[in-house]
Design a protein around this motif. Sequence first.
Motif, short mmCIF file in Angstrom:
data_model
loop_
_atom_site.label_atom_id
_atom_site.label_comp_id
_atom_site.label_asym_id
_atom_site.label_seq_id
_atom_site.Cartn_x
_atom_site.Cartn_y
_atom_site.Cartn_z
N ALA A 114 -5.17 -10.54 7.95
CA ALA A 114 -3.78 -10.89 7.61
C ALA A 114 -3.31 -10.08 6.41
O ALA A 114 -2.83 -10.62 5.41
N ARG A 115 -3.45 -8.78 6.52
CA ARG A 115 -3.13 -7.87 5.40
C ARG A 115 -1.78 -8.22 4.79
O ARG A 115 -0.77 -8.29 5.50
N PRO A 116 -1.71 -8.46 3.48
CA PRO A 116 -0.44 -8.84 2.87
C PRO A 116 0.63 -7.77 3.04
O PRO A 116 0.36 -6.57 2.96
N PHE A 117 1.84 -8.21 3.26
CA PHE A 117 2.99 -7.32 3.29
C PHE A 117 3.32 -6.90 1.86
O PHE A 117 3.33 -7.74 0.95
N ASN A 118 3.59 -5.62 1.66
CA ASN A 118 3.84 -5.09 0.33
C ASN A 118 5.30 -4.68 0.21
O ASN A 118 5.70 -3.61 0.69
N PRO A 119 6.14 -5.49 -0.42
CA PRO A 119 7.56 -5.14 -0.51
C PRO A 119 7.86 -4.03 -1.52
O PRO A 119 8.98 -3.50 -1.54
N ALA A 120 6.88 -3.66 -2.36
CA ALA A 120 7.12 -2.65 -3.40
C ALA A 120 6.27 -1.41 -3.17
O ALA A 120 5.81 -0.78 -4.12
N LYS A 121 6.03 -1.05 -1.92
CA LYS A 121 5.13 0.07 -1.64
C LYS A 121 5.77 1.42 -1.94
O LYS A 121 6.98 1.61 -1.82
#
Length: 619
Positions: A114-121
Amino acid sequence: MSGRWFLVVLLLCAALGAEAPELLEPVQTRYTKQEVLVPMRDGVKLFTSIYLPKDAGHPHPILLNRTPYSVGPYGPDAFRSGVGPSAAFAKEDYIVVYQDVRGRFRSEGQFVDARPFNPAKGPRDTDEGTDTYDTIEWLLKNLPNHNGRVGQWGISYPGHYAAQGMLCGHPALKAVSPQAPMIDLWEGDDSYHRGAFQLTANFGFFLFFHSQREPSADLHPAFLQPGTADGYRWYLEAGPVAGLPAKVQQQPEPIWEDYLRHTTYDAYWQARNLRPHLRGVRPAVLTVGGWFDGEDLFGALACAATLDQQSPGTDSHLVMGPWTHGQWASGDGSRIGPVAFGSKTAAWFEEEVELRFFNQHLKGEAGQALPKATMFETGRNQWRTFDAWPPRAAKPKTFYLEARGRIGSTAPSDQAPVFDAFTSDPARPVPYTQDISFHYSAPYMVEDQRFAARRPDVLVFETAPLEADLTLAGPLRPVLQVSTTGTDSDWIVKVIDVFPDDAPDPEDAPRGWHAAGSQMLVRGDVMRGKFRHSYSKPEPFVPGKPTEVAFTLPDVFHTFRKGHRLMVQVQSSWFPLVDLNPQTFCEIPTAQPTVFQKAEQRLYHSKALPSRLEVLVLD
């Protein structure tokens, strides 16, 4: 077996062409197959299996499915038994694409659960959103004869990837269907339910789900044979949960260890909660769930509700059918165990909802848009549509748990602290099902609860026979006023439809089952008491001190027919569906036998301490 476990077997059998050879021939006749390694922005390559329609007379849309469960069978001449979300898509000639996600089977990279979503990539940072975006971009640039429109779907874990995919922002992604998606693994999906570890489902799942990179010679996972058919006894005698893998001579899976290390709603779980990120979603969304899904009922409802709240501009639709986990893709949906639903609900959904959704958004087919909510009403056994869920016309109502096992509609007037009491004994927990097999039993979600009602450690409350139909539509909120002699305690609430004593048996009733007096489970769930005030900061009970335990059960859409009764059961164990609470405030996965203790549980129903069930009623 666990819901994810069951779904994996289903998907692998389909992938390997386990059905009869005559069912394989249409796929080979209508499609050619390619296998490619699609490069991501950080250089990692993901193994992708592509089924291209042989019909080149017009351009075709693309349907994408990303999975951790293998895109096999592998090899350009090895075909799946079917492609697309269902058999309804067999002659639609979509370009259908399956992809092993990062770090699984033949894809490169490292797998993260469940790899975290990264909003600041940054430009080279990756998550499931960027992998989806890069895959779509490659497909559009390299596949022939497509129409520039892409859709994505998936059930369970692939449903989670679909939910992540709809955040990718690619303009060509026009339609996404997250089905039974994992949205918040701690609060209500596969791993924990409000702090209570989902024992049988997770242990069964991690017996076969390992961080393998290459497919084994035989992708069909073997069922564990623990040496006994009595799963209740096996789990009861196995000792601390953290030591279960050693009991079956298996090395611990790192993800299993992570789950047991993070017992509170800490940064690990918060990072895996997708709800904060469901904003500004561009593609149309069809969220699908089952009313009797013990795995990811929470996820489907949470996904749709969050989109409505945080992304109101999204063309979002919700479908809930009378199904267990993924059952709409594994049968005709006409029944679960003894409970029949009067029609082939899965086939109707596939033809009239799922296919219509993708054809309208990816092929531009004309026709009336789907309703906001397409919901199956159990009890009356009919599909109904609404412009909002819960229905705008639903009105709040409170049922009070009264003395002598009654349920009333008015608040209690007793001034004294009236209560019912029972002893909760971890050495003899309440089973969640009459089925004593080792593996998770999905039909428990509709099971006759008479076996539990007869136990002295289960409190039972019920109405008089109903004088008119009663339809509940939306979430259920138990508000319990309780005390315990322990310092921690689980509280399980079950809402049950009691059939009249003269109810006739259906013509196709299973042998030995009788409808008369049966207690059909409509909804049940658990709250680990130490999280009653905060999911992140557990708090012990003060022994003997009354306190409120309130939580929200997932939605229902069920009609209790005239002459039936509404029943509520309250208990403090649900084993081995839920791990045992020692009834001592401690870290439960490593708790030793010495800390497990009996506790006297009290449920109050006085004027000052009114235990109740808050519902929404639809006239």
